[in-house]
Design an enzyme around this catalytic site. Structure first.
Site, PDB file in Angstrom:
ATOM      1  N   GLY A  48      -3.209   9.890  -0.148  1.00  0.00           N
ATOM      2  CA  GLY A  48      -3.458  10.855  -1.526  1.00  0.00           C
ATOM      3  C   GLY A  48      -2.759   9.888  -2.652  1.00  0.00           C
ATOM      4  O   GLY A  48      -3.478  10.113  -3.651  1.00  0.00           O
ATOM      5  N   CYS A 149       0.823   6.272  11.424  1.00  0.00           N
ATOM      6  CA  CYS A 149       0.826   5.278  10.278  1.00  0.00           C
ATOM      7  C   CYS A 149       2.065   6.141   9.426  1.00  0.00           C
ATOM      8  O   CYS A 149       2.014   7.142   9.255  1.00  0.00           O
ATOM      9  CB  CYS A 149      -0.498   5.194   9.493  1.00  0.00           C
ATOM     10  N   HIS A 191      -4.478  -2.961  11.686  1.00  0.00           N
ATOM     11  CA  HIS A 191      -3.820  -2.009  10.890  1.00  0.00           C
ATOM     12  C   HIS A 191      -3.332  -2.436   9.397  1.00  0.00           C
ATOM     13  O   HIS A 191      -3.966  -1.639   8.338  1.00  0.00           O
ATOM     14  CB  HIS A 191      -2.944  -1.261  11.383  1.00  0.00           C
ATOM     15  N   GLU A 192      -2.688  -3.352   9.152  1.00  0.00           N
ATOM     16  CA  GLU A 192      -2.130  -3.826   7.974  1.00  0.00           C
ATOM     17  C   GLU A 192      -3.045  -4.477   6.987  1.00  0.00           C
ATOM     18  O   GLU A 192      -3.076  -4.215   5.893  1.00  0.00           O
ATOM     19  CB  GLU A 192      -1.003  -4.775   8.037  1.00  0.00           C
ATOM     20  N   HIS A 195      -5.025  -1.813   5.073  1.00  0.00           N
ATOM     21  CA  HIS A 195      -4.191  -1.402   4.060  1.00  0.00           C
ATOM     22  C   HIS A 195      -4.496  -2.167   2.916  1.00  0.00           C
ATOM     23  O   HIS A 195      -4.490  -1.641   1.691  1.00  0.00           O
ATOM     24  CB  HIS A 195      -2.755  -1.297   4.311  1.00  0.00           C
TER      25      HIS A 195
END
Length: 232
Positions: A48, A149, A191-192, A195
């Site tokens: 968010g 996460c 995964h990183e 981001h």
């Protein structure tokens, strides 16, 4: 990859004011008292927050060996270990910069059965710091395992990831490094990297597999469960 001036790398979203400072001057201010609502945070931001949804910008090469970048690497490592997670990217601390850290300690082996440890192709990964990383897929076979996460705290889901990858970038001292990763460690890196590209695992998960990690406790406690977003 296009490198932009560092003052445009810092969080310039609607949630914070624009910082018209040099990289060194801005990071020097981190040693001075600051309000708790300014990044880099000691907590991990949650889904968010707009910073999780924009591609992060590269750190200028001339700054890669600076004391300020050393501070960034140490801070990422400190927060990652405080939350006891295996990877953390700069956007998760409110900084839109291309940097992340990873670490999968052998002591975590006790949290998994031997069968699961083998199935997920887990192996220890020493502390690894990547600045301005780039990822290349070496094996396009996708493997599905459950992921969580810290920016989507309280949930987990099944996520497909490539089995083997190559990471290229710079370490905390500004030296080039190259890592070939497979199995679980390749999953952590992907995964990183997501981001840094404004992607969260919920974008690519098996949607029906999304699960609240404490759903059983919610029932057992008649809903009287509190979820903390702090490290302790």
């Amino acid at each position: 990859m296009v490198t932009v001036p560092i003052k445009t790398c810092i969080r310039t979203l609607s949630t914070t004011s624009r910082m018209d400072k040099s990289f060194a001057k801005w990071y020097r201010s981190l040693w001075q008292p600051k309000s708790n609502d300014e990044p880099p945070y000691d907590h991990i931001v949650q889904l968010g927050d707009p910073v999780l949804r924009v591609p992060a910008n590269a750190i200028p090469e001339k700054e890669l060996q600076s004391a300020e970048v050393q501070y960034l690497a140490r801070h990422l490592t400190k927060v990652m270990r405080a939350y006891r997670c295996v990877g953390l990217a700069a956007p998760q601390l409110g900084l839109s910069l291309r940097a992340f850290v990873m670490e999968f300690k052998d002591e975590l082996r006790d949290q998994y059965t031997k069968a699961d440890y083998k199935l997920r192709e887990m192996e220890p990964l020493p502390l690894t710091i990547l600045l301005n990383p780039e990822l290349k897929v070496l094996n396009y076979e996708k493997v599905i395992h459950t992921e969580a996460c810290e920016s989507v705290r309280g949930y987990r889901a099944d996520v497909p990831r490539y089995r083997e990858i190559l990471l290229q970038g710079f370490d905390a001292t500004g030296n080039r490094q190259e890592l070939r990763l497979s199995g679980w460690n390749a999953r952590i890196a992907q995964h990183e990297m997501d981001h840094l590209n404004g992607i969260v695992y919920t974008d690519i998960m098996n949607r029906k597999s999304l699960t609240c990690t404490c759903w059983q406790a919610v029932n057992a406690k008649s809903g009287r469960i509190q979820l903390s977003f702090a490290s302790k």
